[in-house]
Design a protein around this motif. Structure first.
Motif, PDB file in Angstrom:
ATOM      1  N   ARG A  76      29.807  36.545  30.947  1.00  0.00           N
ATOM      2  CA  ARG A  76      30.240  37.837  30.876  1.00  0.00           C
ATOM      3  C   ARG A  76      29.218  38.922  30.399  1.00  0.00           C
ATOM      4  NH1 ARG A  76      35.427  39.857  29.706  1.00  0.00           N
ATOM      5  NH2 ARG A  76      36.200  37.469  29.935  1.00  0.00           N
ATOM      6  N   GLY A  77      29.297  40.307  30.958  1.00  0.00           N
ATOM      7  CA  GLY A  77      28.117  41.094  30.621  1.00  0.00           C
ATOM      8  C   GLY A  77      27.150  40.766  31.656  1.00  0.00           C
ATOM      9  N   SER A  78      26.975  39.871  32.443  1.00  0.00           N
ATOM     10  CA  SER A  78      25.914  39.461  33.480  1.00  0.00           C
ATOM     11  C   SER A  78      26.539  39.429  34.961  1.00  0.00           C
ATOM     12  CB  SER A  78      25.277  38.417  33.017  1.00  0.00           C
ATOM     13  OG  SER A  78      24.560  38.630  31.732  1.00  0.00           O
ATOM     14  N   SER A  79      27.882  39.867  35.146  1.00  0.00           N
ATOM     15  CA  SER A  79      28.514  39.798  36.349  1.00  0.00           C
ATOM     16  C   SER A  79      29.157  41.062  36.605  1.00  0.00           C
ATOM     17  CB  SER A  79      29.445  38.596  36.190  1.00  0.00           C
ATOM     18  OG  SER A  79      30.481  38.595  35.310  1.00  0.00           O
ATOM     19  N   ILE A  80      29.877  41.158  38.043  1.00  0.00           N
ATOM     20  CA  ILE A  80      30.747  42.118  38.359  1.00  0.00           C
ATOM     21  C   ILE A  80      31.980  41.588  37.803  1.00  0.00           C
ATOM     22  CG2 ILE A  80      31.856  42.982  40.277  1.00  0.00           C
ATOM     23  CD1 ILE A  80      29.502  42.892  41.986  1.00  0.00           C
ATOM     24  N   PRO A  81      32.872  42.654  37.403  1.00  0.00           N
ATOM     25  CA  PRO A  81      34.125  42.343  36.892  1.00  0.00           C
ATOM     26  C   PRO A  81      34.917  41.351  37.718  1.00  0.00           C
ATOM     27  CG  PRO A  81      33.640  44.760  36.212  1.00  0.00           C
ATOM     28  CD  PRO A  81      32.453  44.089  37.028  1.00  0.00           C
ATOM     29  N   GLY A  82      35.755  40.472  37.426  1.00  0.00           N
ATOM     30  CA  GLY A  82      36.340  39.488  38.087  1.00  0.00           C
ATOM     31  C   GLY A  82      35.815  38.298  38.506  1.00  0.00           C
ATOM     32  N   GLN A 145      45.539  39.681  41.191  1.00  0.00           N
ATOM     33  CA  GLN A 145      44.831  40.466  40.185  1.00  0.00           C
ATOM     34  C   GLN A 145      43.417  39.597  40.123  1.00  0.00           C
ATOM     35  OE1 GLN A 145      45.976  43.309  39.513  1.00  0.00           O
ATOM     36  NE2 GLN A 145      48.048  42.842  40.240  1.00  0.00           N
ATOM     37  N   THR A 146      42.722  39.236  41.025  1.00  0.00           N
ATOM     38  CA  THR A 146      41.592  38.596  41.104  1.00  0.00           C
ATOM     39  C   THR A 146      41.135  38.764  42.467  1.00  0.00           C
ATOM     40  OG1 THR A 146      42.133  36.081  42.091  1.00  0.00           O
ATOM     41  CG2 THR A 146      42.534  36.473  39.926  1.00  0.00           C
ATOM     42  N   PRO A 147      39.758  38.702  42.577  1.00  0.00           N
ATOM     43  CA  PRO A 147      38.979  39.072  43.672  1.00  0.00           C
ATOM     44  C   PRO A 147      38.893  37.926  44.768  1.00  0.00           C
ATOM     45  CG  PRO A 147      37.502  38.581  42.188  1.00  0.00           C
ATOM     46  CD  PRO A 147      38.801  38.585  41.578  1.00  0.00           C
ATOM     47  N   PHE A 148      39.732  36.847  44.522  1.00  0.00           N
ATOM     48  CA  PHE A 148      39.922  35.618  45.372  1.00  0.00           C
ATOM     49  C   PHE A 148      41.157  35.360  46.344  1.00  0.00           C
ATOM     50  CE2 PHE A 148      37.374  34.816  41.294  1.00  0.00           C
ATOM     51  CZ  PHE A 148      36.197  34.613  41.960  1.00  0.00           C
ATOM     52  N   SER A 149      41.054  34.835  47.263  1.00  0.00           N
ATOM     53  CA  SER A 149      41.960  34.320  48.104  1.00  0.00           C
ATOM     54  C   SER A 149      41.728  32.969  48.685  1.00  0.00           C
ATOM     55  CB  SER A 149      42.220  35.361  49.294  1.00  0.00           C
ATOM     56  OG  SER A 149      41.179  35.263  50.161  1.00  0.00           O
ATOM     57  N   ASN A 150      42.668  32.352  48.883  1.00  0.00           N
ATOM     58  CA  ASN A 150      42.774  30.759  49.448  1.00  0.00           C
ATOM     59  C   ASN A 150      42.268  30.748  50.705  1.00  0.00           C
ATOM     60  OD1 ASN A 150      42.976  28.087  49.259  1.00  0.00           O
ATOM     61  ND2 ASN A 150      45.298  28.126  49.461  1.00  0.00           N
ATOM     62  N   ALA A 152      41.021  27.449  52.134  1.00  0.00           N
ATOM     63  CA  ALA A 152      41.511  26.011  52.532  1.00  0.00           C
ATOM     64  C   ALA A 152      41.214  25.113  51.126  1.00  0.00           C
ATOM     65  CB  ALA A 152      40.609  25.358  53.627  1.00  0.00           C
ATOM     66  N   GLY A 153      42.228  23.951  51.401  1.00  0.00           N
ATOM     67  CA  GLY A 153      42.232  23.040  50.203  1.00  0.00           C
ATOM     68  C   GLY A 153      42.489  21.558  50.367  1.00  0.00           C
ATOM     69  N   GLY A 154      42.449  20.830  49.671  1.00  0.00           N
ATOM     70  CA  GLY A 154      42.835  19.546  49.555  1.00  0.00           C
ATOM     71  C   GLY A 154      43.279  19.199  48.423  1.00  0.00           C
ATOM     72  N   ALA A 155      43.119  17.793  47.868  1.00  0.00           N
ATOM     73  CA  ALA A 155      43.654  17.197  46.669  1.00  0.00           C
ATOM     74  C   ALA A 155      42.820  17.411  45.383  1.00  0.00           C
ATOM     75  CB  ALA A 155      44.041  15.697  46.827  1.00  0.00           C
ATOM     76  N   ASN A 156      41.658  17.438  45.986  1.00  0.00           N
ATOM     77  CA  ASN A 156      40.734  17.755  45.179  1.00  0.00           C
ATOM     78  C   ASN A 156      39.689  19.147  45.014  1.00  0.00           C
ATOM     79  OD1 ASN A 156      41.062  15.127  43.940  1.00  0.00           O
ATOM     80  ND2 ASN A 156      39.638  14.276  45.205  1.00  0.00           N
ATOM     81  N   LEU A 157      39.555  19.694  46.045  1.00  0.00           N
ATOM     82  CA  LEU A 157      38.423  20.715  46.389  1.00  0.00           C
ATOM     83  C   LEU A 157      39.324  21.854  47.061  1.00  0.00           C
ATOM     84  CD1 LEU A 157      35.441  18.792  47.481  1.00  0.00           C
ATOM     85  CD2 LEU A 157      35.829  19.472  45.307  1.00  0.00           C
ATOM     86  N   MET A 158      38.758  23.250  46.561  1.00  0.00           N
ATOM     87  CA  MET A 158      39.315  24.502  47.197  1.00  0.00           C
ATOM     88  C   MET A 158      38.271  25.304  47.538  1.00  0.00           C
ATOM     89  SD  MET A 158      42.496  24.078  47.479  1.00  0.00           S
ATOM     90  CE  MET A 158      42.913  25.897  47.716  1.00  0.00           C
ATOM     91  N   VAL A 159      38.529  25.938  48.842  1.00  0.00           N
ATOM     92  CA  VAL A 159      37.359  26.753  49.290  1.00  0.00           C
ATOM     93  C   VAL A 159      38.190  28.038  48.993  1.00  0.00           C
ATOM     94  CG1 VAL A 159      36.270  27.904  50.995  1.00  0.00           C
ATOM     95  CG2 VAL A 159      36.234  25.434  50.807  1.00  0.00           C
ATOM     96  N   LEU A 160      37.602  29.033  48.072  1.00  0.00           N
ATOM     97  CA  LEU A 160      38.223  30.351  47.919  1.00  0.00           C
ATOM     98  C   LEU A 160      37.193  31.432  48.630  1.00  0.00           C
ATOM     99  CD1 LEU A 160      39.273  29.969  44.069  1.00  0.00           C
ATOM    100  CD2 LEU A 160      40.691  29.551  45.911  1.00  0.00           C
ATOM    101  N   ASN A 161      37.933  32.392  49.324  1.00  0.00           N
ATOM    102  CA  ASN A 161      37.285  33.508  49.773  1.00  0.00           C
ATOM    103  C   ASN A 161      37.141  34.404  48.652  1.00  0.00           C
ATOM    104  OD1 ASN A 161      36.989  32.632  52.513  1.00  0.00           O
ATOM    105  ND2 ASN A 161      39.083  33.207  52.735  1.00  0.00           N
ATOM    106  N   TRP A 162      36.051  35.377  48.636  1.00  0.00           N
ATOM    107  CA  TRP A 162      36.085  36.392  47.725  1.00  0.00           C
ATOM    108  C   TRP A 162      35.405  37.815  48.271  1.00  0.00           C
ATOM    109  CZ3 TRP A 162      30.946  37.988  46.891  1.00  0.00           C
ATOM    110  CH2 TRP A 162      29.992  37.238  47.233  1.00  0.00           C
ATOM    111  N   ALA A 163      35.706  39.028  47.610  1.00  0.00           N
ATOM    112  CA  ALA A 163      35.182  39.938  48.149  1.00  0.00           C
ATOM    113  C   ALA A 163      34.733  41.069  46.853  1.00  0.00           C
ATOM    114  CB  ALA A 163      36.159  40.846  49.101  1.00  0.00           C
ATOM    115  N   VAL A 164      33.985  42.072  47.046  1.00  0.00           N
ATOM    116  CA  VAL A 164      33.745  42.682  45.841  1.00  0.00           C
ATOM    117  C   VAL A 164      34.258  43.933  45.725  1.00  0.00           C
ATOM    118  CG1 VAL A 164      31.035  41.618  45.677  1.00  0.00           C
ATOM    119  CG2 VAL A 164      31.686  43.782  46.976  1.00  0.00           C
ATOM    120  N   GLY A 165      35.277  44.230  46.729  1.00  0.00           N
ATOM    121  CA  GLY A 165      35.810  45.444  46.768  1.00  0.00           C
ATOM    122  C   GLY A 165      37.067  45.318  47.639  1.00  0.00           C
ATOM    123  N   HIS A 166      38.032  46.214  47.358  1.00  0.00           N
ATOM    124  CA  HIS A 166      39.344  46.046  48.418  1.00  0.00           C
ATOM    125  C   HIS A 166      39.264  47.120  49.333  1.00  0.00           C
ATOM    126  CE1 HIS A 166      41.360  43.891  45.129  1.00  0.00           C
ATOM    127  NE2 HIS A 166      41.229  44.539  44.255  1.00  0.00           N
TER     128      HIS A 166
END
Length: 719
Positions: A76-82, A145-150, A152-166
């Motif tokens: 916190r304070g060293s990142s982009i919001p979200g 309300q997050t910059p992430f979208s799903n 792909a995923g399995g039982a243990n791991l997930m890959v989340l897409n992200w974007a810095v703006g809408h």
């Protein structure tokens, strides 16, 4: 001479993701996504590496530490919001979502994704304009309300897409939003996941496009392949680019793509000389026989030259410039040598042709051996094998040496050309893309299988050529393209429902023949609409047997490496590696859905909102079939479409034992086709495996569909 040429600045508009970023993204998605029902594209021949199985445990992924997490992520304070992260007990980076935090294993700035330890995730779907389209719930974590979208995923791991703006880059540039996140040496690119945008360093720079001063200049002069300079020592690195030059008194612009550098002396341009300052510029002081062939360096040293064809020192008080005269003896020897050479030329040509023919013969024998010609002779009758062999010269002549104008298209294993043989037969010649030994054996496998098949709805194989480094197949020429070409066209209308139903029946009949009527049960393993060709009468022809596998009659299946195309690939075969005839039944069920909806199944790692099959099963369960049907099908024959949908649903059962055989599918479609032609008589429900019977079993099927519910959950609907 110095010529400046910096690399073009990168446009801030949308641009394609670099190849290495796409490969990195695909690797991460493969490592995570392969534990669930497939949604992406898997080229035939691509096996699953052992280390790519997330079920083997999270220890195969190293945790990222708080002090190594790249911006825009950070505490916190060293990142982009979200993008705030927290630190775990061992200083590992944790991504907080909702009330929980998840270990971060990898972050890709160029690919726009993050790998975390988590189960399936709930999310909201959006289109590329950022408009909300659908909400899906597949777990306890929600991404609203997050910059992430799903992704792909399995039982243990997930890959989340992200974007810095809408929104898109165009929208961000219109409202000057990209500069809020991208540094002054980077630009905006549309996120590959759909809505939102990312940042990318401009051409000539590399690094972190979000951090201030994160994009660093690339030194193109450090590597000869990274610049266009003719002489390595005369490359000058500049900020975001480079320049090339030539040594003193050399001609050229210094670029390999330009005039390069050459040492040819330059005649004086009198207009550019200052009278009285140069010896060469003053005729009364110029010592050269030909005044324009005078050159003076910075130290005042004067050099004289002779025009082409003259010899001498070029000076007025020297030998000047004279025509070169040869002695009589030299002329006699030259004439005699020329006559002797003329006499020798035919002999030399004959010798070279003979040597070339022998080398070509040895090379053809070498390729024949490498291309498993002996294996082909073992797999099929020797006389048949000899009749099937084409020589390279004939096929080169048939295709005008594989001219690009004769190119028909590309398949999973090669490129197809149109050819005209010496007997005027029109054929399709497949030039395989072979790089490894196993693919050569796949090629021979295709030849051996097709040589045993005689069915009106299977493409006919004339023969092959094994005398080249890349083997060639010669098929009958099918003129009208593929079923995929006809279904997925622009406009509201496509194939009429009657033609769709007939093509489905013909394809089912061909597969039933392959499974039960041939000498060996043949599993196609890559059934899809792009592998169903249509002739001038729209008769279906099943093609592309490069991934096919023969199974002895006394066996029900074999365990083998995964091959096929995602979107059509049997999930049970994918998870167990057990190949049976029911694997083709599942793929055929996907084609039935494609015929009903005119929608393409998910054949890539991403789709706008989940796979076609997941959506199809969902609307069936919600009794909203019409929402996904092609409007043309609804207007032409809705009741028949419902029966075909029921048949498709049964073909798509997750367990192979719950699917019908292709013979039963063929019989059901035959009854539907007759009923479609004579609707007055109605449909009869007397077939052993008719769609009506399937409909009656829906209550039983719903109990079996706990696995299909898992399919809907795992086939996530990414935005």
């Amino acid at each position: 001479m110095l010529m400046a040429r910096g690399r073009e600045s990168r446009s801030t508009a949308a641009s394609a993701m670099p190849a290495h970023a796409r490969q990195l993204r695909q690797l991460a998605l493969m490592l995570v996504h392969f534990s669930v029902m497939p949604q992406g594209a898997l080229s035939r021949g691509l096996g699953l590496p052992p280390e790519a199985d997330p079920s083997r445990g999270r220890e195969h992924w190293a945790n990222m530490m708080c002090n190594s997490i790249p911006y825009p992520f950070g505490i916190r304070g060293s990142s982009i919001p979200g993008f705030e992260v927290t630190c775990g007990p061992n200083k590992e980076a944790m991504l907080p979502i909702g009330k929980h935090s998840y270990e971060i294993h990898d972050v890709s700035l160029q690919g726009g994704f993050v790998v975390i330890s988590a189960g399936p995730i709930s999310q909201v779907c959006y289109d590329r304009n950022g408009t909300r389209t659908q909400t899906t719930g597949t777990g306890d974590i929600r991404l609203e309300q997050t910059p992430f979208s799903n992704a792909a995923g399995g039982a243990n791991l997930m890959v989340l897409n992200w974007a810095v703006g809408h929104g898109t880059c165009d929208q961000a540039l219109t409202y000057n939003l990209a500069s809020l996140h991208c540094n002054n040496k980077s630009g905006c690119i549309d996120a590959p996941s759909g809505a939102g945008y990312l940042c990318k360093c401009n051409a000539g720079y590399d690094g972190n496009p979000y951090a201030e001063d994160g994009c660093l200049d690339i030194n193109e002069c450090r590597n000869f392949d990274s610049n266009e300079c003719s002489l390595w020592d005369f490359c000058n690195n500049t900020e975001g680019g480079f320049t090339c030059s030539c040594p003193h008194n050399w001609n050229g612009d210094g670029y390999r793509t330009g005039t390069g550098c050459n040492e040819t002396p330059r005649p004086i341009n009198w207009k550019n000389q200052s009278a009285g300052l140069s010896v060469c510029a003053q005729p009364e002081r110029n010592p050269c026989t030909y005044l324009e062939y005078c050159s003076e360096d910075e130290q005042g040293v004067v050099a004289c030259y002779c025009p082409l064809g003259l010899r001498g020192d070029g000076r007025q008080r020297g030998s000047g410039c004279q025509k070169h005269h040869y002695p009589l003896g030299v002329l006699v020897l030259a004439v005699g040598g020329g006559i002797s050479l003329i006499c020798l030329v035919p002999g030399i040509i004959f010798f070279m042709q003979t040597l070339k023919a022998r080398q070509a013969k040895r090379l053809r024998a070498k390729y024949f051996k490498e291309n498993r010609g002996l294996l082909l002779q073992q797999l099929v009758d020797k006389d048949i094998a000899e009749r099937m062999m084409f020589n390279l010269e004939e096929l080169e002549k048939a295709t005008n040496k594989f001219d690009e104008a004769r190119k028909l298209g590309g398949g999973g294993h090669g490129t197809v050309y149109k050819g005209i043989l010496s007997n005027q037969d029109v054929v399709a010649i497949k030039k395989s893309k072979i790089t490894i030994q196993r693919e050569i054996e796949d090629f021979i496998n295709e030849v051996a299988i097709l040589s045993q098949i005689n069915h009106r709805n299977v493409v006919r194989l004339f023969g092959c050529c094994l005398e080249t480094q890349v083997p060639l197949l010669v098929y009958e020429f099918i003129s009208n393209g593929t079923l995929s070409d006809y279904l997925h066209v622009e406009g509201a209308l496509s194939l009429p429902w009657g033609d769709r139903l007939r093509i489905a029946l013909e394809t089912a009949g061909a597969l039933a023949y392959l499974h039960s009527s041939a000498l060996t049960s043949i599993i196609h393993r890559d059934i899809k609409s792009a592998n169903i060709l249509l002739d001038h009468r729209l008769i279906a022809k099943v093609s592309d047997f490069g991934a096919s596998r023969g199974i002895p009659i006394d066996q029900t299946g074999v365990t083998t490496a995964i091959q096929g195309t995602f979107g059509y690939l049997d999930p049970e075969y994918y998870q167990t590696s057990r190949l049976t005839d029911k694997s083709d039944v599942y793929s055929f069920g996907v084609i039935l859905v494609e015929l009903l909806t005119r929608k393409k199944p998910s054949t890539g790692m991403h789709s706008e909102c989940g796979s076609l099959i997941a959506q199809f099963i969902l609307v069936i369960r919600q009794d909203k079939l019409c929402e996904i049907l092609d409007p043309q099908v609804i207007s032409e024959c809705l009741e028949a479409a419902k029966d075909v949908a029921s048949l498709a649903l049964t073909c798509l059962s997750l367990k192979g034992e719950d699917r019908p055989t292709m013979r039963q599918v063929e019989m059901a479609l035959e009854r539907l086709l007759v009923a479609n032609k004579n609707t007055a008589q109605g449909r009869s429900a007397e077939l052993n495996y008719s769609p009506a019977q399937i409909s009656n079993n829906n209550d039983h099927n719903s109990r079996q569909y706990s696995a299909e519910q898992a399919l809907l959950l795992s086939a996530s609907f990414p935005r």
